[in-house]
Design a protein around this motif. Sequence first.
Motif, PDB file in Angstrom:
ATOM      1  N   SER A  33     -25.640  14.418 -48.730  1.00 44.85           N
ATOM      2  CA  SER A  33     -26.608  15.519 -48.634  1.00 44.85           C
ATOM      3  C   SER A  33     -27.896  15.084 -47.937  1.00 44.85           C
ATOM      4  O   SER A  33     -28.455  15.833 -47.117  1.00 44.85           O
ATOM      5  CB  SER A  33     -26.926  16.067 -50.028  1.00 44.85           C
ATOM      6  OG  SER A  33     -27.439  15.042 -50.870  1.00 44.85           O
ATOM      7  N   SER A  34     -28.383  13.878 -48.220  1.00 45.99           N
ATOM      8  CA  SER A  34     -29.612  13.431 -47.561  1.00 45.99           C
ATOM      9  C   SER A  34     -29.378  13.167 -46.073  1.00 45.99           C
ATOM     10  O   SER A  34     -30.261  13.421 -45.250  1.00 45.99           O
ATOM     11  CB  SER A  34     -30.162  12.191 -48.263  1.00 45.99           C
ATOM     12  OG  SER A  34     -29.194  11.162 -48.327  1.00 45.99           O
ATOM     13  N   ALA A  35     -28.186  12.666 -45.725  1.00 37.78           N
ATOM     14  CA  ALA A  35     -27.872  12.475 -44.303  1.00 37.78           C
ATOM     15  C   ALA A  35     -27.800  13.813 -43.576  1.00 37.78           C
ATOM     16  O   ALA A  35     -28.199  13.924 -42.410  1.00 37.78           O
ATOM     17  CB  ALA A  35     -26.553  11.716 -44.153  1.00 37.78           C
ATOM     18  N   MET A  36     -27.303  14.833 -44.270  1.00 44.97           N
ATOM     19  CA  MET A  36     -27.252  16.167 -43.666  1.00 44.97           C
ATOM     20  C   MET A  36     -28.654  16.698 -43.390  1.00 44.97           C
ATOM     21  O   MET A  36     -28.908  17.314 -42.344  1.00 44.97           O
ATOM     22  CB  MET A  36     -26.497  17.125 -44.589  1.00 44.97           C
ATOM     23  CG  MET A  36     -25.009  16.843 -44.702  1.00 44.97           C
ATOM     24  SD  MET A  36     -24.102  17.166 -43.171  1.00 44.97           S
ATOM     25  CE  MET A  36     -24.133  18.951 -43.141  1.00 44.97           C
ATOM     26  N   VAL A  37     -29.578  16.449 -44.306  1.00 44.03           N
ATOM     27  CA  VAL A  37     -30.966  16.873 -44.084  1.00 44.03           C
ATOM     28  C   VAL A  37     -31.551  16.142 -42.886  1.00 44.03           C
ATOM     29  O   VAL A  37     -32.219  16.727 -42.029  1.00 44.03           O
ATOM     30  CB  VAL A  37     -31.819  16.618 -45.344  1.00 44.03           C
ATOM     31  CG1 VAL A  37     -33.293  16.901 -45.053  1.00 44.03           C
ATOM     32  CG2 VAL A  37     -31.333  17.486 -46.495  1.00 44.03           C
ATOM     33  N   GLY A  38     -31.292  14.829 -42.804  1.00 53.20           N
ATOM     34  CA  GLY A  38     -31.785  14.056 -41.668  1.00 53.20           C
ATOM     35  C   GLY A  38     -31.207  14.531 -40.352  1.00 53.20           C
ATOM     36  O   GLY A  38     -31.917  14.619 -39.339  1.00 53.20           O
ATOM     37  N   ALA A  39     -29.912  14.856 -40.344  1.00 49.25           N
ATOM     38  CA  ALA A  39     -29.277  15.352 -39.121  1.00 49.25           C
ATOM     39  C   ALA A  39     -29.894  16.676 -38.684  1.00 49.25           C
ATOM     40  O   ALA A  39     -30.157  16.890 -37.488  1.00 49.25           O
ATOM     41  CB  ALA A  39     -27.776  15.510 -39.344  1.00 49.25           C
ATOM     42  N   ALA A  40     -30.113  17.569 -39.646  1.00 57.75           N
ATOM     43  CA  ALA A  40     -30.716  18.864 -39.313  1.00 57.75           C
ATOM     44  C   ALA A  40     -32.119  18.679 -38.754  1.00 57.75           C
ATOM     45  O   ALA A  40     -32.512  19.359 -37.792  1.00 57.75           O
ATOM     46  CB  ALA A  40     -30.756  19.754 -40.552  1.00 57.75           C
ATOM     47  N   LEU A  41     -32.874  17.752 -39.332  1.00 56.71           N
ATOM     48  CA  LEU A  41     -34.230  17.508 -38.849  1.00 56.71           C
ATOM     49  C   LEU A  41     -34.216  16.999 -37.409  1.00 56.71           C
ATOM     50  O   LEU A  41     -34.989  17.464 -36.565  1.00 56.71           O
ATOM     51  CB  LEU A  41     -34.928  16.507 -39.771  1.00 56.71           C
ATOM     52  CG  LEU A  41     -36.411  16.240 -39.480  1.00 56.71           C
ATOM     53  CD1 LEU A  41     -37.222  17.530 -39.573  1.00 56.71           C
ATOM     54  CD2 LEU A  41     -36.954  15.193 -40.457  1.00 56.71           C
ATOM     55  N   CYS A  42     -33.330  16.053 -37.115  1.00 51.80           N
ATOM     56  CA  CYS A  42     -33.217  15.543 -35.739  1.00 51.80           C
ATOM     57  C   CYS A  42     -32.833  16.653 -34.765  1.00 51.80           C
ATOM     58  O   CYS A  42     -33.375  16.750 -33.658  1.00 51.80           O
ATOM     59  CB  CYS A  42     -32.178  14.421 -35.680  1.00 51.80           C
ATOM     60  SG  CYS A  42     -32.631  12.919 -36.534  1.00 51.80           S
ATOM     61  N   PHE A  43     -31.879  17.480 -35.167  1.00 51.33           N
ATOM     62  CA  PHE A  43     -31.409  18.573 -34.317  1.00 51.33           C
ATOM     63  C   PHE A  43     -32.562  19.498 -33.949  1.00 51.33           C
ATOM     64  O   PHE A  43     -32.752  19.843 -32.779  1.00 51.33           O
ATOM     65  CB  PHE A  43     -30.308  19.342 -35.042  1.00 51.33           C
ATOM     66  CG  PHE A  43     -29.752  20.511 -34.271  1.00 51.33           C
ATOM     67  CD1 PHE A  43     -28.649  20.358 -33.451  1.00 51.33           C
ATOM     68  CD2 PHE A  43     -30.335  21.774 -34.373  1.00 51.33           C
ATOM     69  CE1 PHE A  43     -28.131  21.437 -32.741  1.00 51.33           C
ATOM     70  CE2 PHE A  43     -29.824  22.854 -33.675  1.00 51.33           C
ATOM     71  CZ  PHE A  43     -28.723  22.683 -32.853  1.00 51.33           C
ATOM     72  N   TRP A  44     -33.340  19.902 -34.953  1.00 52.49           N
ATOM     73  CA  TRP A  44     -34.402  20.873 -34.688  1.00 52.49           C
ATOM     74  C   TRP A  44     -35.609  20.246 -33.998  1.00 52.49           C
ATOM     75  O   TRP A  44     -36.320  20.932 -33.254  1.00 52.49           O
ATOM     76  CB  TRP A  44     -34.810  21.575 -35.979  1.00 52.49           C
ATOM     77  CG  TRP A  44     -33.776  22.575 -36.409  1.00 52.49           C
ATOM     78  CD1 TRP A  44     -32.940  22.508 -37.477  1.00 52.49           C
ATOM     79  CD2 TRP A  44     -33.436  23.782 -35.716  1.00 52.49           C
ATOM     80  NE1 TRP A  44     -32.103  23.594 -37.509  1.00 52.49           N
ATOM     81  CE2 TRP A  44     -32.389  24.403 -36.439  1.00 52.49           C
ATOM     82  CE3 TRP A  44     -33.905  24.394 -34.566  1.00 52.49           C
ATOM     83  CZ2 TRP A  44     -31.814  25.599 -36.043  1.00 52.49           C
ATOM     84  CZ3 TRP A  44     -33.331  25.604 -34.169  1.00 52.49           C
ATOM     85  CH2 TRP A  44     -32.305  26.188 -34.900  1.00 52.49           C
ATOM     86  N   ILE A  45     -35.837  18.966 -34.201  1.00 48.14           N
ATOM     87  CA  ILE A  45     -36.882  18.296 -33.423  1.00 48.14           C
ATOM     88  C   ILE A  45     -36.530  18.350 -31.935  1.00 48.14           C
ATOM     89  O   ILE A  45     -37.362  18.682 -31.087  1.00 48.14           O
ATOM     90  CB  ILE A  45     -37.061  16.830 -33.881  1.00 48.14           C
ATOM     91  CG1 ILE A  45     -37.767  16.780 -35.233  1.00 48.14           C
ATOM     92  CG2 ILE A  45     -37.846  16.028 -32.852  1.00 48.14           C
ATOM     93  CD1 ILE A  45     -37.865  15.377 -35.822  1.00 48.14           C
ATOM     94  N   ALA A  46     -35.271  18.023 -31.631  1.00 48.99           N
ATOM     95  CA  ALA A  46     -34.836  18.063 -30.232  1.00 48.99           C
ATOM     96  C   ALA A  46     -34.866  19.482 -29.683  1.00 48.99           C
ATOM     97  O   ALA A  46     -35.302  19.716 -28.547  1.00 48.99           O
ATOM     98  CB  ALA A  46     -33.424  17.488 -30.115  1.00 48.99           C
TER      99      ALA A  46
END
Length: 651
Positions: free
Chosen positions: A498-511
Amino acid sequence: MPSIPAFATRISPQAARTTRPTTMQLNITDCCNLACTHCHRAATATGDRVMSRAVMQAALDLARAADITTIDITGGAPELHPDYPWLLTAAAARFPRVMTRTNLVAVADTDSSKNHNAGECVPHPVEIPGGTDGETLPVLWARLGIVVVASVPCYTRDNFQAQRGTGTYDRALAVLRRLNALGYGDVPGQDAAGDIPLELDLVYNPGGAFLPGDQAALQADYRRELAQLGVRFNHLYTLTNVPLGRFADALGGPDSDDYRRYMRLLADNFNPQAAEHIMCRQQICVAVDGTVYDCDFNSAAGLPARGVDGRGLHVLHDTAAAILASRPIACADYCYACTAGAGSSCTGATVGATGGATAQTEGADDADDTGNADDADDAGGADGAAATFGPDGAARPGGGGGNNVAGALVVLGLVVAAVLCYLLIPALHMRIDIALRVLRSNPSAAAAYLRGFGVAGPVVSAALMVLQSVLAPIPAFVITFANGMIWGFAAGAALSWSSAMVGAALCFWIARLAGRPVVEKLAGGSRALGFADLFFQRYGSRSVLIARLLPFVSFDLISYAAGLTDIGFGKFWLATGLGQLPATLLYSYLASIGGAATSIRVLFYVFVATAVILVLITCLRAPFLRRLQGNRAAGDRDGTIASAPCTRRRR
């Protein structure tokens, strides 16, 4: 989906002005016996707009006064205009180069019963000035030395008829063979008047929402395959589909996701070198009513050329001086089609090479027999990372999500604030340094560190997982192992996933919000991000799932790269969740049972090998099946090569 910048803001002021015109294109009718999906005019069998002989004469007079050297006759199907033979004869007598565009089928048809696609467009009786009784259009072309530019969407029967309709392939081939018999396709050709080069050029349009492949490579493919069918030609021109008319309708119209994806594809592949050579700088187009346009695409869109005084130009009212004066070119966003990759014009690519432009995720061998990509995402053309171009014309992979200035400023502001906090707050500085040192060592040290936080341990673990996703200073598997060692298999796996999913979403939206320049700084530079670009260029929308299955592929790098494409967040989220699950479960299980380092290493290698095999099977399965089907169909009586899909694309 991020909007694209207006085309007018991308083209240089110099490229946006006309130079001395050398070609006049005459669009003499909107009547056509076919209904091709790539048609930007949506010409139909019921089209009844035709250019009068008075307008034809005025256009030729104006072209002569302006020292224009090439007349390019098009439609619709120009052969269906009753004054077409007269126009050819009049133009050939006054200009050194006269071109006619043809779909070939209109030449083959002699009565309406042979019009398979459109059924209503009846060819007019051909009255050829100065010709003998029974003289056909091909014979007239040869006698006058007309350059024939024939639209041939593919060299295989199935692909050709997918765009043109049943029964069109054999009729088109018959006309090509007839032209060859008259000397077309040879350099020089021979006819009764002596040594005259009879030029036969072919035109290729993609069968879907993707850019054409390298023109030279496609020409070699066409030359090889058509030679087996007894056909030869001089040149192949690759044209990019312009999102107007019937092709825009096929995409679902300007409000559809497919249309927006295609426009994004074109904009992301903008090439300044191609922009410097757009055809409308040296060409004018005259519509059926005599109105002057910068190109036939503007004519279809109703965007007329305007003189230096702002008035619309017309062959019946304006002089050569008005035509010759340098003036602004009327532009719209569909003009991206002429500047993407190697460029596109009525005579094909406008620059010698693509400069590394990557227009689509699949290559020639990965296209199906209908001329479309092997899945809906690839056919859309924008789920794979597309290359952009710098001022020097060099390729720069990636391209989506780079136009939101406000988003970039917000992200940069947050990064700057975080860095300042790290530098100016000693206690925070010390704690972060300790955490990084411990977590870079081994899972046991990381577990001991996290246990020190007591009930807050899961929150700290999640925060560190998100931090490593964004800035990549910590190996993610160390945190995953530590979670499994502390909280057991199920809880540890759930926390890590779950925490990796949050990190992935954050990277996606930053880009997605900040764009490529900011992402390059967060991801370790353009070289690191270039690896991810290549991955997306090859595997398209499947890249996320494939990359998540490979432990040695950077997690955050793929998340950032996905945000720079037009892949939807839902699709990204699902692929990330499924793709990272096997590794998360494996690491958590090994940690929970306290496996020895050697056993963990062996199982890790086994997992990597299994993941690689699964990925290879996924990637090679579809091309293998297509080749197998192609080999089964290779014995077709007509000699077509079913395994050669005619959809070579730019890599």
